[in-house]
Design a protein around this motif. Structure first.
Motif, PDB file in Angstrom:
ATOM      1  N   ALA A 184       0.707  -1.189   0.027  1.00 35.00           N
ATOM      2  CA  ALA A 184       0.032   0.018  -0.105  1.00 35.00           C
ATOM      3  C   ALA A 184       1.001   1.449   0.054  1.00 35.00           C
ATOM      4  CB  ALA A 184      -0.893  -0.127   1.401  1.00 35.00           C
ATOM      5  N   TYR A 185       2.074   1.166   0.747  1.00 36.59           N
ATOM      6  CA  TYR A 185       2.885   2.454   0.744  1.00 36.59           C
ATOM      7  C   TYR A 185       3.637   2.373  -0.566  1.00 36.59           C
ATOM      8  CZ  TYR A 185       6.294   5.653   2.720  1.00 36.59           C
ATOM      9  OH  TYR A 185       7.143   6.678   2.843  1.00 36.59           O
ATOM     10  N   ALA A 186       3.996   1.339  -1.212  1.00 36.56           N
ATOM     11  CA  ALA A 186       4.907   1.426  -2.280  1.00 36.56           C
ATOM     12  C   ALA A 186       4.037   1.877  -3.527  1.00 36.56           C
ATOM     13  CB  ALA A 186       5.396  -0.036  -2.650  1.00 36.56           C
ATOM     14  N   ALA A 187       2.524   1.921  -3.354  1.00 39.78           N
ATOM     15  CA  ALA A 187       1.656   2.346  -4.478  1.00 39.78           C
ATOM     16  C   ALA A 187       1.964   3.676  -4.601  1.00 39.78           C
ATOM     17  CB  ALA A 187       0.314   1.808  -4.238  1.00 39.78           C
ATOM     18  N   TYR A 188       2.475   4.394  -3.811  1.00 41.91           N
ATOM     19  CA  TYR A 188       2.687   5.862  -3.875  1.00 41.91           C
ATOM     20  C   TYR A 188       4.188   6.105  -4.388  1.00 41.91           C
ATOM     21  CZ  TYR A 188      -1.104   6.941  -0.772  1.00 41.91           C
ATOM     22  OH  TYR A 188      -2.590   6.829  -0.435  1.00 41.91           O
ATOM     23  N   GLY A 189       4.277   7.109  -5.292  1.00 43.85           N
ATOM     24  CA  GLY A 189       5.707   7.337  -5.614  1.00 43.85           C
ATOM     25  C   GLY A 189       6.123   7.089  -7.175  1.00 43.85           C
ATOM     26  N   MET A 190       7.193   7.125  -7.282  1.00 44.73           N
ATOM     27  CA  MET A 190       7.902   6.975  -8.857  1.00 44.73           C
ATOM     28  C   MET A 190       9.087   6.014  -8.801  1.00 44.73           C
ATOM     29  SD  MET A 190       9.168  10.438 -10.316  1.00 44.73           S
ATOM     30  CE  MET A 190      10.109   9.711 -11.627  1.00 44.73           C
ATOM     31  N   GLY A 191       9.376   5.168  -9.734  1.00 48.91           N
ATOM     32  CA  GLY A 191      10.666   4.751  -9.929  1.00 48.91           C
ATOM     33  C   GLY A 191      11.012   4.132  -8.669  1.00 48.91           C
ATOM     34  N   ARG A 192      12.347   4.265  -8.084  1.00 55.46           N
ATOM     35  CA  ARG A 192      12.836   3.835  -6.640  1.00 55.46           C
ATOM     36  C   ARG A 192      12.602   4.519  -5.404  1.00 55.46           C
ATOM     37  NH1 ARG A 192      18.591   3.195  -8.131  1.00 55.46           N
ATOM     38  NH2 ARG A 192      18.642   2.733  -5.947  1.00 55.46           N
ATOM     39  N   SER A 193      11.665   5.586  -5.797  1.00 54.61           N
ATOM     40  CA  SER A 193      11.376   6.506  -4.607  1.00 54.61           C
ATOM     41  C   SER A 193       9.883   6.215  -4.129  1.00 54.61           C
ATOM     42  CB  SER A 193      11.576   7.987  -5.367  1.00 54.61           C
ATOM     43  OG  SER A 193      12.822   8.121  -5.661  1.00 54.61           O
ATOM     44  N   LYS A 194       9.620   5.319  -3.346  1.00 51.16           N
ATOM     45  CA  LYS A 194       8.514   4.897  -3.072  1.00 51.16           C
ATOM     46  C   LYS A 194       7.771   5.676  -1.990  1.00 51.16           C
ATOM     47  CE  LYS A 194       8.476   1.374  -6.076  1.00 51.16           C
ATOM     48  NZ  LYS A 194       7.545   1.562  -7.301  1.00 51.16           N
ATOM     49  N   GLY A 195       6.551   5.637  -1.947  1.00 51.79           N
ATOM     50  CA  GLY A 195       5.925   6.268  -0.705  1.00 51.79           C
ATOM     51  C   GLY A 195       5.772   7.743  -0.849  1.00 51.79           C
ATOM     52  N   THR A 196       5.562   8.496   0.395  1.00 53.26           N
ATOM     53  CA  THR A 196       5.482   9.985   0.218  1.00 53.26           C
ATOM     54  C   THR A 196       6.901  10.646   0.910  1.00 53.26           C
ATOM     55  OG1 THR A 196       4.510   9.885   2.448  1.00 53.26           O
ATOM     56  CG2 THR A 196       2.950   9.588   0.514  1.00 53.26           C
ATOM     57  N   MET A 197       6.745  11.955   0.512  1.00 52.65           N
ATOM     58  CA  MET A 197       7.952  12.748   1.157  1.00 52.65           C
ATOM     59  C   MET A 197       7.117  13.818   1.811  1.00 52.65           C
ATOM     60  SD  MET A 197      11.311  12.483   1.584  1.00 52.65           S
ATOM     61  CE  MET A 197      12.013  13.477   2.741  1.00 52.65           C
ATOM     62  N   PRO A 198       7.320  14.098   3.183  1.00 57.47           N
ATOM     63  CA  PRO A 198       6.702  15.547   3.899  1.00 57.47           C
ATOM     64  C   PRO A 198       7.701  16.589   3.436  1.00 57.47           C
ATOM     65  CG  PRO A 198       7.209  13.462   5.315  1.00 57.47           C
ATOM     66  CD  PRO A 198       7.732  13.157   4.356  1.00 57.47           C
ATOM     67  N   VAL A 199       7.278  17.154   2.355  1.00 56.32           N
ATOM     68  CA  VAL A 199       8.186  18.444   1.706  1.00 56.32           C
ATOM     69  C   VAL A 199       7.819  19.638   2.550  1.00 56.32           C
ATOM     70  CG1 VAL A 199       8.572  19.797  -0.348  1.00 56.32           C
ATOM     71  CG2 VAL A 199       7.906  17.468  -0.678  1.00 56.32           C
ATOM     72  N   GLN A 200       8.971  20.184   2.804  1.00 53.86           N
ATOM     73  CA  GLN A 200       8.915  21.550   3.729  1.00 53.86           C
ATOM     74  C   GLN A 200       9.148  22.832   2.681  1.00 53.86           C
ATOM     75  OE1 GLN A 200      11.712  19.494   6.740  1.00 53.86           O
ATOM     76  NE2 GLN A 200      10.603  18.261   4.964  1.00 53.86           N
ATOM     77  N   LEU A 201       8.215  23.538   2.626  1.00 53.34           N
ATOM     78  CA  LEU A 201       8.358  24.616   1.820  1.00 53.34           C
ATOM     79  C   LEU A 201       8.673  25.971   2.786  1.00 53.34           C
ATOM     80  CD1 LEU A 201       5.092  24.300   0.074  1.00 53.34           C
ATOM     81  CD2 LEU A 201       7.278  24.110  -0.943  1.00 53.34           C
ATOM     82  N   ALA A 202       9.993  26.387   2.489  1.00 51.73           N
ATOM     83  CA  ALA A 202      10.421  27.360   3.552  1.00 51.73           C
ATOM     84  C   ALA A 202      11.146  28.614   2.934  1.00 51.73           C
ATOM     85  CB  ALA A 202      11.574  26.620   4.148  1.00 51.73           C
ATOM     86  N   GLY A 203      11.532  29.564   3.590  1.00 56.00           N
ATOM     87  CA  GLY A 203      12.395  30.799   3.190  1.00 56.00           C
ATOM     88  C   GLY A 203      11.304  31.768   2.670  1.00 56.00           C
ATOM     89  N   ASN A 204      11.514  32.466   1.590  1.00 51.81           N
ATOM     90  CA  ASN A 204      10.736  33.362   0.938  1.00 51.81           C
ATOM     91  C   ASN A 204       9.681  32.641   0.042  1.00 51.81           C
ATOM     92  OD1 ASN A 204       9.714  35.881  -0.173  1.00 51.81           O
ATOM     93  ND2 ASN A 204      11.733  36.879  -0.528  1.00 51.81           N
ATOM     94  N   VAL A 205       8.616  32.144   0.765  1.00 51.38           N
ATOM     95  CA  VAL A 205       7.628  31.443  -0.014  1.00 51.38           C
ATOM     96  C   VAL A 205       6.507  31.986   0.575  1.00 51.38           C
ATOM     97  CG1 VAL A 205       7.647  29.323   1.520  1.00 51.38           C
ATOM     98  CG2 VAL A 205       6.804  29.073  -0.894  1.00 51.38           C
ATOM     99  N   LYS A 206       5.255  32.100  -0.443  1.00 57.75           N
ATOM    100  CA  LYS A 206       4.001  32.812   0.077  1.00 57.75           C
ATOM    101  C   LYS A 206       3.226  31.743   1.005  1.00 57.75           C
ATOM    102  CE  LYS A 206       0.097  35.116  -1.946  1.00 57.75           C
ATOM    103  NZ  LYS A 206      -0.847  35.468  -3.115  1.00 57.75           N
ATOM    104  N   HIS A 207       3.260  30.312   0.531  1.00 55.30           N
ATOM    105  CA  HIS A 207       2.527  29.411   1.235  1.00 55.30           C
ATOM    106  C   HIS A 207       3.385  28.468   1.932  1.00 55.30           C
ATOM    107  CE1 HIS A 207      -1.277  30.383  -1.309  1.00 55.30           C
ATOM    108  NE2 HIS A 207      -1.026  31.304  -0.315  1.00 55.30           N
ATOM    109  N   GLY A 208       3.962  28.978   2.977  1.00 55.26           N
ATOM    110  CA  GLY A 208       5.066  28.012   3.757  1.00 55.26           C
ATOM    111  C   GLY A 208       4.427  26.846   4.321  1.00 55.26           C
ATOM    112  N   GLY A 209       5.140  25.704   4.677  1.00 53.02           N
ATOM    113  CA  GLY A 209       4.601  24.826   5.514  1.00 53.02           C
ATOM    114  C   GLY A 209       4.902  23.418   5.193  1.00 53.02           C
ATOM    115  N   LEU A 210       3.990  22.363   5.440  1.00 51.61           N
ATOM    116  CA  LEU A 210       4.387  21.090   5.265  1.00 51.61           C
ATOM    117  C   LEU A 210       3.552  20.498   4.303  1.00 51.61           C
ATOM    118  CD1 LEU A 210       3.657  17.928   6.258  1.00 51.61           C
ATOM    119  CD2 LEU A 210       6.204  18.902   6.739  1.00 51.61           C
TER     120      LEU A 210
END
Lengths: 136, 481
Positions: free
Chosen positions: B296-322
């Motif tokens: 179920a986890y491996a169903a997310y993602g692409m190639g050899r990068s499986k699952g999800t990544m909590p991306v962090q939007l930071a710095g001079n960004v309008k909608h910063g967050g997780l």
């Protein structure tokens, strides 16, 4: 008043007790003195050089007391992107508060940010930093 | 009516405590929950699912009267609706140190499943999930666990690396402050799988809120994970201790100097014993994987990068967050569509992905998909998935100088290319900025960068050249004025 011996005794049973001891010594006395290093070394059966080496390696530990209140201002990339460098003249324009650089407080989306004790302050601008420094 | 306000450090740093106190003073009960991760909205007030952004205490009466403008249902907000929240499924919804809330939202199911299927099948499940180390290196977690499980020893350890020092990252902090039981459950599953009875979580001292919440949560859940034991250890302001072998030395009470590998920590780690060293996000993904299955986890993602990544939007960004999302999303979607461009409203000049050791990437390369291999091919790294946005006012020569300066301040000093190269790097960039023999000094800097890249013991010296050289390559005009 807590003594070095009390602090050492509290942590001596732990694996790798030196950092927890140094944190508590600094919390209790504000710094880790030469005398404290000697006592800790003796209690843990380490050389004074080993303890000194650890104290001097980590930015958190100070070997001398700091009488002034301390504000840690984040100077890392995300806070730079949000304009922290423009706040530095305000921090440097006073001497009542000791302003130190810190590299990231995890406030990267709402910087510039600072840490005072355990209190984190975000969205700093010139006015907010000035009033924060005055209130300390 | 249920009023929810986060007690995450970001919310508190933006004034959430005063807002919560104003609601309490008006006779309204307030639940202090984790953060939704919409940081530009903090303090965000959630009243029965409807959100009010950037609330100050004096706005509380008008919100209670129904006069204030809301952002609508928080769950329907595009920033939330577009995510694949597996690790951050509870974000904004539960009280971080409430065992009741944790049980009610599927807590401990993963640990129960691990105990039911046994250690070997637990490792198989992690293998099948394709989970890779979220700290930056992207090493398959299952292989690391298998190595430790197969090692014969009287004592093994789990070490959770919570020394999240990269600027532009805060997902570890949000896990520890928002969902600490999930991390404890992940550590307990890892311990069960590899036969370790003790875990240390090494948290940086710059995160006092995370330390306090983890300690509370460990105390409250000790009986549920026994005989497995988790202990918090606090760092002391050294960035290098995020490197796993330096972290192990620090835990042992030594200077946080990097160790040469081999031996691998999986075989000779903490106190010389077989040790799983995993990042917070790696371990935090584990309970979901056990509860829902590796496939179920491996169903997310692409190639050899499986699952999800909590991306962090930071710095001079309008909608910063997780923003937790399946691998494969492009950098441009993240920065422009999700992040809304810069907070200053000026054009994006570049982003730095992966913290202080990550390359700068210009908008021309924003079609790059979030995928370990695609980033590596572009001479960039995903790292801990922090994206720091810069507008067109940034001086890239100063940023390159800072990369070297940071390396000089934080180098552990063990290897020469990093210890000396960083200081020589600062001096050389100063010469370039001053306009002295620019071409010769740029050539010298390129040579120095090569030496650091190939001669350093760990990623600190080895990757500092990436931000420096990418800045020179992309923005030569900033270095030759």
């Amino acid at each position: 008043m807590t003594s070095i011996a009390d602090i050492v005794a509290e942590h001596a049973h732990r694996e790798g007790p030196l950092l927890p001891i140094l944190h508590d010594v600094q919390k209790a006395f504000g710094h880790v003195s030469e005398d404290a290093m000697r006592d800790i070394a003796q209690a843990l059966n380490l050389t004074r050089a080993e303890v000194y080496g650890v104290v001097s390696f980590y930015h958190d530990f100070r070997k001398e007391a700091e009488a002034r209140p301390i504000l840690k201002l984040c100077r890392a990339e995300a806070c730079k992107a949000r304009g922290v460098d423009a706040l530095v003249p305000i921090a440097e324009g006073q001497s009542r508060v000791k302003v130190e650089a810190v590299y990231c407080l995890g406030m990267c989306s709402v910087g510039p940010a600072a840490l005072v004790g355990d209190q984190v302050i975000a969205r700093l601008d010139q006015a907010r930093l000035s009033s924060l420094l005055e209130a300390m | 009516m249920t009023v929810r306000i986060s007690n995450d450090a970001v919310a508190i740093a933006c004034g959430a405590d005063a807002v919560a106190a104003a609601f309490a003073a008006a006779g309204v009960e307030v639940e202090r929950v984790s953060s939704w991760g919409m940081h530009w909205m903090e303090p965000l007030v959630d009243i029965d699912g409807v959100g009010y952004g950037q609330v100050s205490a004096d706005q509380v009466p008008s919100i209670l009267k129904g006069d204030a403008e809301s952002i609508g249902r928080i769950e329907d907000h595009p920033f939330i609706a577009k995510q694949n929240r597996l690790t951050f499924a509870r974000a904004g919804k539960t009280r971080p140190t409430s065992l009741d809330d944790y049980y009610a939202s599927g807590g401990w199911l993963g640990l129960g499943q691990a105990r039911a299927i046994g250690a070997e099948a637990t490792i198989e499940t992690i293998m099948a999930s394709g989970l890779r180390g979220r700290g930056g290196a992207g090493f398959p977690a299952g292989i690391k666990w298998r190595t430790v499980a197969d090692a014969a020893a009287d004592q093994k350890y789990i070490v959770c690396n919570a020394d999240e020092g990269d600027s532009g990252t805060f997902a570890d902090r949000m896990v520890m402050e928002g969902d600490p039981f999930m991390l404890i459950e992940g550590m307990a599953i890892a311990g069960f799988a590899v036969g370790a009875s003790k875990a240390y979580i090494y948290i940086r001292s710059e995160y006092p809120h995370a330390i306090a919440k983890m300690e509370d949560a460990i105390r409250l859940s000790a009986h549920l994970i026994a005989p497995f034991v988790v202990e918090v250890r606090v760092g002391a302001g050294a960035y290098i201790c995020g490197e796993e072998t330096s972290l192990l030395n620090s835990l042992e009470g030594k200077r946080g100097e990097v160790r040469a590998k081999p031996p691998l920590p999986a075989l000779e780690g903490l106190f010389g014993k077989p040790t799983v060293v995993n990042n917070v996000l790696t371990l935090a993904a584990v309970p979901w994987i056990l509860a829902h299955g590796g496939e179920a986890y491996a169903a997310y993602g692409m190639g050899r990068s499986k699952g999800t990544m909590p991306v962090q939007l930071a710095g001079n960004v309008k909608h910063g967050g997780l923003f937790e999302v399946a691998f494969g999303i492009t950098l441009g979607e993240l920065v422009n569509d999700i992040g809304g461009g810069t907070a200053s409203g000026r054009p994006v000049r570049c982003v730095q992905v992966g913290g202080p050791l990550g390359a700068y990437i210009p908008p021309a390369q924003f079609d790059l998909p979030f995928d370990y291999e695609a980033f590596a091919a572009a001479d960039a790294l995903i790292g801990h998935a922090g994206i720091t946005v810069f507008d067109d006012s940034v001086d890239m020569a100063q940023m390159a100088r800072f990369a070297m300066e940071f390396c000089a301040i934080e180098s552990c000093g063990k290897c020469t290319p990093c210890r000396l190269g960083s200081t020589r790097g600062v001096e050389t960039i100063d010469q370039i900025i001053a306009g002295n023999n620019v071409d010769a000094n740029l050539a010298l800097l390129a040579d120095l960068a090569e030496t650091m890249k190939f001669g350093s013991l760990c990623a600190m010296g080895g990757f500092t050249p990436y931000p420096v050289m990418s800045a020179i390559k992309l923005f030569p005009e900033d270095f030759n004025r």
